[in-house]
Scaffold this active site. Sequence first.
Site, PDB file in Angstrom:
ATOM      1  N   SER A  92      43.903  11.486  32.762  1.00 22.74           N
ATOM      2  CA  SER A  92      44.122  10.373  31.851  1.00 22.74           C
ATOM      3  C   SER A  92      42.764   9.736  31.510  1.00 22.74           C
ATOM      4  O   SER A  92      41.851  10.452  31.105  1.00 22.74           O
ATOM      5  CB  SER A  92      45.101   9.387  32.493  1.00 22.74           C
ATOM      6  OG  SER A  92      45.419   8.378  31.595  1.00 22.74           O
ATOM      7  N   ARG A 120      53.781  -3.995  30.687  1.00 26.60           N
ATOM      8  CA  ARG A 120      53.808  -2.678  31.301  1.00 26.60           C
ATOM      9  C   ARG A 120      54.980  -1.834  30.787  1.00 26.60           C
ATOM     10  O   ARG A 120      54.958  -0.611  30.824  1.00 26.60           O
ATOM     11  CB  ARG A 120      53.899  -2.829  32.809  1.00 26.60           C
ATOM     12  CG  ARG A 120      53.891  -1.529  33.593  1.00 26.60           C
ATOM     13  CD  ARG A 120      52.599  -0.764  33.398  1.00 26.60           C
ATOM     14  NE  ARG A 120      52.397   0.205  34.458  1.00 26.60           N
ATOM     15  CZ  ARG A 120      51.268   0.844  34.638  1.00 26.60           C
ATOM     16  NH1 ARG A 120      50.248   0.649  33.837  1.00 26.60           N
ATOM     17  NH2 ARG A 120      51.130   1.716  35.612  1.00 26.60           N
ATOM     18  N   ASP A 169      53.535  14.963  26.610  1.00 33.79           N
ATOM     19  CA  ASP A 169      52.678  13.758  26.672  1.00 33.79           C
ATOM     20  C   ASP A 169      52.526  13.169  25.264  1.00 33.79           C
ATOM     21  O   ASP A 169      51.991  13.815  24.368  1.00 33.79           O
ATOM     22  CB  ASP A 169      51.307  14.180  27.236  1.00 33.79           C
ATOM     23  CG  ASP A 169      50.385  12.991  27.541  1.00 33.79           C
ATOM     24  OD1 ASP A 169      50.643  11.890  27.030  1.00 33.79           O
ATOM     25  OD2 ASP A 169      49.408  13.195  28.279  1.00 33.79           O
ATOM     26  N   HIS A 226      52.985  11.980  30.167  1.00 35.01           N
ATOM     27  CA  HIS A 226      51.624  11.691  30.605  1.00 35.01           C
ATOM     28  C   HIS A 226      51.525  11.608  32.139  1.00 35.01           C
ATOM     29  O   HIS A 226      50.506  11.963  32.723  1.00 35.01           O
ATOM     30  CB  HIS A 226      51.172  10.381  29.958  1.00 35.01           C
ATOM     31  CG  HIS A 226      49.737  10.075  30.196  1.00 35.01           C
ATOM     32  ND1 HIS A 226      48.718  10.886  29.760  1.00 35.01           N
ATOM     33  CD2 HIS A 226      49.130   9.058  30.862  1.00 35.01           C
ATOM     34  CE1 HIS A 226      47.560  10.386  30.130  1.00 35.01           C
ATOM     35  NE2 HIS A 226      47.782   9.273  30.801  1.00 35.01           N
TER      36      HIS A 226
HETATM   37  C1  LIG Z   1      47.020   5.598  31.122  1.00 37.72           C
HETATM   38  C2  LIG Z   1      46.349   5.977  32.349  1.00 37.72           C
HETATM   39  O1  LIG Z   1      45.162   5.960  32.359  1.00 37.72           O
HETATM   40  S1  LIG Z   1      47.130   6.413  33.786  1.00 37.72           S
HETATM   41  C3  LIG Z   1      48.857   6.677  33.742  1.00 37.72           C
HETATM   42  C4  LIG Z   1      49.436   5.552  34.351  1.00 37.72           C
HETATM   43  N1  LIG Z   1      50.654   5.865  34.990  1.00 37.72           N
HETATM   44  C5  LIG Z   1      51.000   5.132  35.966  1.00 37.72           C
HETATM   45  O2  LIG Z   1      50.326   4.204  36.338  1.00 37.72           O
HETATM   46  C6  LIG Z   1      52.300   5.523  36.583  1.00 37.72           C
HETATM   47  C7  LIG Z   1      52.820   4.523  37.537  1.00 37.72           C
HETATM   48  N2  LIG Z   1      53.992   5.107  38.146  1.00 37.72           N
HETATM   49  C8  LIG Z   1      53.985   5.602  39.373  1.00 37.72           C
HETATM   50  O3  LIG Z   1      53.006   5.474  40.069  1.00 37.72           O
HETATM   51  C9  LIG Z   1      55.254   6.285  39.823  1.00 37.72           C
HETATM   52  O4  LIG Z   1      55.633   5.731  41.031  1.00 37.72           O
HETATM   53  C10 LIG Z   1      55.105   7.799  39.956  1.00 37.72           C
HETATM   54  C11 LIG Z   1      54.757   8.359  38.579  1.00 37.72           C
HETATM   55  C12 LIG Z   1      54.023   8.175  40.934  1.00 37.72           C
HETATM   56  C13 LIG Z   1      56.388   8.405  40.516  1.00 37.72           C
HETATM   57  O5  LIG Z   1      57.422   8.271  39.592  1.00 37.72           O
HETATM   58  P1  LIG Z   1      58.949   8.421  40.051  1.00 37.72           P
HETATM   59  O6  LIG Z   1      59.044   9.054  41.392  1.00 37.72           O
HETATM   60  O7  LIG Z   1      59.693   9.050  38.933  1.00 37.72           O
HETATM   61  O8  LIG Z   1      59.373   6.983  40.261  1.00 37.72           O
HETATM   62  P2  LIG Z   1      59.405   5.862  39.170  1.00 37.72           P
HETATM   63  O9  LIG Z   1      58.218   5.005  39.400  1.00 37.72           O
HETATM   64  O10 LIG Z   1      59.626   6.401  37.816  1.00 37.72           O
HETATM   65  O11 LIG Z   1      60.704   5.052  39.611  1.00 37.72           O
HETATM   66  C14 LIG Z   1      60.902   4.594  40.927  1.00 37.72           C
HETATM   67  C15 LIG Z   1      61.100   3.086  40.960  1.00 37.72           C
HETATM   68  O12 LIG Z   1      61.925   2.692  39.857  1.00 37.72           O
HETATM   69  C16 LIG Z   1      63.119   2.087  40.370  1.00 37.72           C
HETATM   70  N3  LIG Z   1      64.198   2.478  39.477  1.00 37.72           N
HETATM   71  C17 LIG Z   1      64.575   3.719  39.155  1.00 37.72           C
HETATM   72  N4  LIG Z   1      65.572   3.659  38.255  1.00 37.72           N
HETATM   73  C18 LIG Z   1      65.815   2.359  38.013  1.00 37.72           C
HETATM   74  C19 LIG Z   1      66.711   1.661  37.151  1.00 37.72           C
HETATM   75  N5  LIG Z   1      67.568   2.283  36.359  1.00 37.72           N
HETATM   76  N6  LIG Z   1      66.663   0.300  37.143  1.00 37.72           N
HETATM   77  C20 LIG Z   1      65.774  -0.365  37.928  1.00 37.72           C
HETATM   78  N7  LIG Z   1      64.906   0.252  38.739  1.00 37.72           N
HETATM   79  C21 LIG Z   1      64.924   1.597  38.773  1.00 37.72           C
HETATM   80  C22 LIG Z   1      63.280   2.654  41.766  1.00 37.72           C
HETATM   81  O13 LIG Z   1      64.056   1.813  42.574  1.00 37.72           O
HETATM   82  C23 LIG Z   1      61.840   2.692  42.231  1.00 37.72           C
HETATM   83  O14 LIG Z   1      61.430   1.398  42.571  1.00 37.72           O
HETATM   84  P3  LIG Z   1      60.207   1.124  43.607  1.00 37.72           P
HETATM   85  O15 LIG Z   1      59.027   1.887  43.097  1.00 37.72           O
HETATM   86  O16 LIG Z   1      59.986  -0.350  43.558  1.00 37.72           O
HETATM   87  O17 LIG Z   1      60.647   1.639  44.931  1.00 37.72           O
END
Ligand SMILES: CC(=O)SCCNC(=O)CCNC(=O)[C@H](O)C(C)(C)COP(=O)(O)OP(=O)(O)OC[C@H]1O[C@@H](n2cnc3c(N)ncnc32)[C@H](O)[C@@H]1OP(=O)(O)O
Length: 505
Positions: free
Chosen positions: A215, A280, A449, A483
């Site tokens: 990224s 966000r 992406d 992404h």
């Molecule tokens: C642009 C750039 O330079 S960098 C790219 C930036 N990307 C990021 O910063 C990504 C941030 N996201 C993460 O770090 C994620 O945790 C990942 C990508 C590592 C893993 O994704 P996933 O395993 O699919 O989990 P995801 O984050 O999508 O969802 C899990 C969370 O959503 C919650 N959740 C899932 N579905 C729902 C729903 N329908 N309603 C409410 N909450 C929900 C879960 O309870 C969980 O909560 P918690 O994290 O507080 O325990």
Amino acid sequence: MAFLLRQSVRVGTRRLLPALYATRGFSAGVVAPSQAQRTASNPQLNFPCLDVNQDRERSLDGGPEPAYEKIATGYKTFSHKQPFLLDHGGVLPSFEIAYETWGQLNKAKDNVILIHTGLSGSSHAKSHPDNTSKGWWEDFIGPGLYIDTNKFFVICTNVIGGCYGSTGPSSVDPADGERYATRFPILTIFDMVRAQFFLLDHLGVDRLHASVGSSMGGMQSIAAASLFPQRVNRVISISGCARSHPYSIALRHTQRSVLMNDPNWNKGFYYKGHPPHLAREIATITYRSGPEWEQRFGRKRAHEDQSPALCPDFLIETYLDHQGERFCLQYDANSLLYVSKAMDLFDMSASARQKLQGQRDRNKVRFAKLLQDQGEVEACKIASPVSSLEPHAVENNKENLQEDVRSHLKTVADRPALSSLPNTPDLQDLVAGMRNITMPSLVIGVQSDILFPVWQQKEIAECLRLGGNKNVTYYELDSMYGHDTFLIDKVGIGSAIKGHLELLE
Ligand SMILES: CC(=O)SCCNC(=O)CCNC(=O)[C@H](O)C(C)(C)COP(=O)(O)OP(=O)(O)OC[C@H]1O[C@@H](n2cnc3c(N)ncnc32)[C@H](O)[C@@H]1OP(=O)(O)O
């Protein structure tokens, strides 16, 4: 019929009113009550989603220490005690970089991998005894893993501009003891990389085995290879780009705009009060993909038995709301603004870089005076940022380049995987800006992406090839995670990384 209906309603209302008023202590003919005293046709909806925001704000009320300052722990800090000139003319009187390491630096100091994070990443890529919580690349880094710490000494830093231990807008300006806020200067991806190389100098690391980033880190990885070609042995750029395109700038602009229009933002001076809301949710939409959400949430609602509301209702809405909320306390709003602007500004084109260099040269005069006044010298062994690019590369090589591009486009026509590379008129400019990246390079893109679409990865790979790099590998993954694939798809992303780091040895 419609007319008749209207009539009867009007008549009916007129007939009803006296009775209504009578029941409330009014008699017919008495002046009607004020607007405030009248009862609305329907009750107001509830807004638990906004009440939650107020709770969040209250929890930081008056607290000078934002939550993100407590999140990052167990990192080491490198302090650069001298003034640091930034590309757009700003100066940091000094700066700190938070970094973490895994594995052992070998005697020759030639097994170093520098990892560059995404926009909001901390240096905590992997757990270790000083911080046992899981890192953002926990399953990628470790003994025998994709980035093998039995072989490599791995360094990850928090970028300058960030809020996880490196100097950023939430840091204290030594000049007046107050947080920089929006007195922090505009910075670029190149500035971030220069700061990282001061850290490498400090660690005695002359050459990197590899510069690896995803990224925004993918941008940094390429920038590092071009700023310091003599210090980078190989490069990996995942879901990055060689220059930001208008659509991704537009997406980031929208987030910044929501944030800056929040009255709590207060032109950046919110540290003693309520933090603004980070948009966000918008960012999350750009990080994942429609097909994933179709599969994961479909049209399901959180409570099928309840009446629809304006607050999050569909599962995709509660999910986005959750992501937004979680992030609000974890990242500094001003860091988001500065770092996302640096991403917008990123452009590897020769003309853009020469313009920046011109600016640096002019500012260096002022900067040299500043150093002189402080009795200091710029103690970096780093070469001038674009000195390694042939001066005026575009002009000097225009004819050759056009020939290159012409023959390239002919070849591309026979290669379906690359045929969707846009025929950008200024491709030559980009080729020239990246011409000094001649080391083995791996570029990875993900088909779903939308933030950094695959054509941008193809653009990097093709510009490198056109510039004469004979060792460019391009991978395209069809993962549905958009992404964020680089955070989720261990096998797809990890195997490609491992191959590039180890097989070419
Ligand atoms: C642009 C750039 O330079 S960098 C790219 C930036 N990307 C990021 O910063 C990504 C941030 N996201 C993460 O770090 C994620 O945790 C990942 C990508 C590592 C893993 O994704 P996933 O395993 O699919 O989990 P995801 O984050 O999508 O969802 C899990 C969370 O959503 C919650 N959740 C899932 N579905 C729902 C729903 N329908 N309603 C409410 N909450 C929900 C879960 O309870 C969980 O909560 P918690 O994290 O507080 O325990």
